[in-house]
Design a protein around this motif. Structure first.
Motif, PDB file in Angstrom:
ATOM      1  N   ILE A  37      -4.463   1.653   2.120  1.00 23.08           N
ATOM      2  CA  ILE A  37      -4.523   1.508   3.579  1.00 23.08           C
ATOM      3  C   ILE A  37      -5.351   2.631   4.208  1.00 23.08           C
ATOM      4  CG2 ILE A  37      -3.140   1.666   5.700  1.00 23.08           C
ATOM      5  CD1 ILE A  37      -0.978   0.038   4.221  1.00 23.08           C
ATOM      6  N   SER A  38      -5.214   3.851   3.687  1.00 21.77           N
ATOM      7  CA  SER A  38      -5.924   4.979   4.313  1.00 21.77           C
ATOM      8  C   SER A  38      -7.406   5.030   3.960  1.00 21.77           C
ATOM      9  CB  SER A  38      -5.256   6.305   3.937  1.00 21.77           C
ATOM     10  OG  SER A  38      -5.397   6.568   2.558  1.00 21.77           O
ATOM     11  N   ARG A  39      -7.788   4.514   2.772  1.00 21.25           N
ATOM     12  CA  ARG A  39      -9.199   4.533   2.373  1.00 21.25           C
ATOM     13  C   ARG A  39      -9.618   3.201   1.745  1.00 21.25           C
ATOM     14  NH1 ARG A  39      -9.834   9.833  -1.021  1.00 21.25           N
ATOM     15  NH2 ARG A  39      -7.624   9.716  -1.369  1.00 21.25           N
ATOM     16  N   PRO A  40      -9.510   2.115   2.490  1.00 15.19           N
ATOM     17  CA  PRO A  40      -9.784   0.797   1.917  1.00 15.19           C
ATOM     18  C   PRO A  40     -11.226   0.606   1.459  1.00 15.19           C
ATOM     19  CG  PRO A  40      -9.569   0.636   4.293  1.00 15.19           C
ATOM     20  CD  PRO A  40      -9.180   2.026   3.915  1.00 15.19           C
ATOM     21  N   GLU A  41     -12.167   1.261   2.128  1.00 14.56           N
ATOM     22  CA  GLU A  41     -13.581   1.080   1.766  1.00 14.56           C
ATOM     23  C   GLU A  41     -13.864   1.563   0.343  1.00 14.56           C
ATOM     24  OE1 GLU A  41     -12.859   4.993   3.532  1.00 14.56           O
ATOM     25  OE2 GLU A  41     -12.462   3.004   4.334  1.00 14.56           O
ATOM     26  N   GLU A  42     -13.063   2.493  -0.173  1.00 12.74           N
ATOM     27  CA  GLU A  42     -13.263   2.998  -1.540  1.00 12.74           C
ATOM     28  C   GLU A  42     -12.925   1.968  -2.607  1.00 12.74           C
ATOM     29  OE1 GLU A  42     -11.480   6.727  -2.543  1.00 12.74           O
ATOM     30  OE2 GLU A  42     -12.092   7.651  -0.650  1.00 12.74           O
ATOM     31  N   TYR A  43     -12.081   0.996  -2.250  1.00 10.88           N
ATOM     32  CA  TYR A  43     -11.592   0.045  -3.239  1.00 10.88           C
ATOM     33  C   TYR A  43     -12.086  -1.381  -3.014  1.00 10.88           C
ATOM     34  CZ  TYR A  43      -8.670   4.006  -4.227  1.00 10.88           C
ATOM     35  OH  TYR A  43      -8.248   5.267  -4.536  1.00 10.88           O
ATOM     36  N   SER A  44     -12.878  -1.585  -1.974  1.00 11.04           N
ATOM     37  CA  SER A  44     -13.379  -2.926  -1.675  1.00 11.04           C
ATOM     38  C   SER A  44     -14.195  -3.464  -2.850  1.00 11.04           C
ATOM     39  CB  SER A  44     -14.229  -2.913  -0.414  1.00 11.04           C
ATOM     40  OG  SER A  44     -14.498  -4.233   0.000  1.00 11.04           O
TER      41      SER A  44
END
Length: 132
Positions: A37-44
């Motif tokens: 939730i805090s860094r979703p762009e890292e796991y997209s």
């Protein structure tokens, strides 16, 4: 000792290939829901395994950070799930339970309803822990 070291090396190689920081499970990066939730762009675009409280109800499919967020249906503390009607029927009894869910994570455009991201192509929903 050689077996343990070689297993550790092969896991490290798998994690690097998957772009996982620490852990992987059956080809999926294990990520805490808080980190997702805090860094979703890292796991997209990655295959993710995540644990949280599941809501497996038609048009309310999500995984929440905790039971309180689930009960109050706080969308900021959740990731949306794209489930088939068969998955909902088969796993609906696990609503409100802590679940391990494996699928493909996508961080959507800001215009989408749930800005925390979506887990789709879900291949496993498994109950973990006890919270009655």
């Amino acid at each position: 000792l050689t077996v343990i070291i070689s297993e550790h090396v092969s896991l490290a190689e798998e994690n690097k290939k998957l772009n996982c920081n620490l852990w992987s499970y059956d080809g999926y990066c294990i990520v805490t829901i808080f980190k997702l939730i805090s860094r979703p762009e890292e796991y997209s675009g990655q295959k993710i395994a995540v644990v949280g409280v599941g809501s497996i109800v038609f048009e309310s499919e999500a995984i929440f950070t905790d039971y309180s967020s689930f009960k109050q249906f706080i969308p900021f503390n959740s990731i949306s799930l794209q489930l088939t009607s068969i998955q909902i029927k088969k796993n609906g009894w696990m609503t409100g339970k802590y679940l391990l869910i494996k699928g493909d994570f996508t961080y959507p455009e800001k215009s989408m309803k749930n800005s925390n991201g979506v887990l789709d192509n879900i291949i496993e929903i498994k109950r973990v822990g006890v919270n009655e």
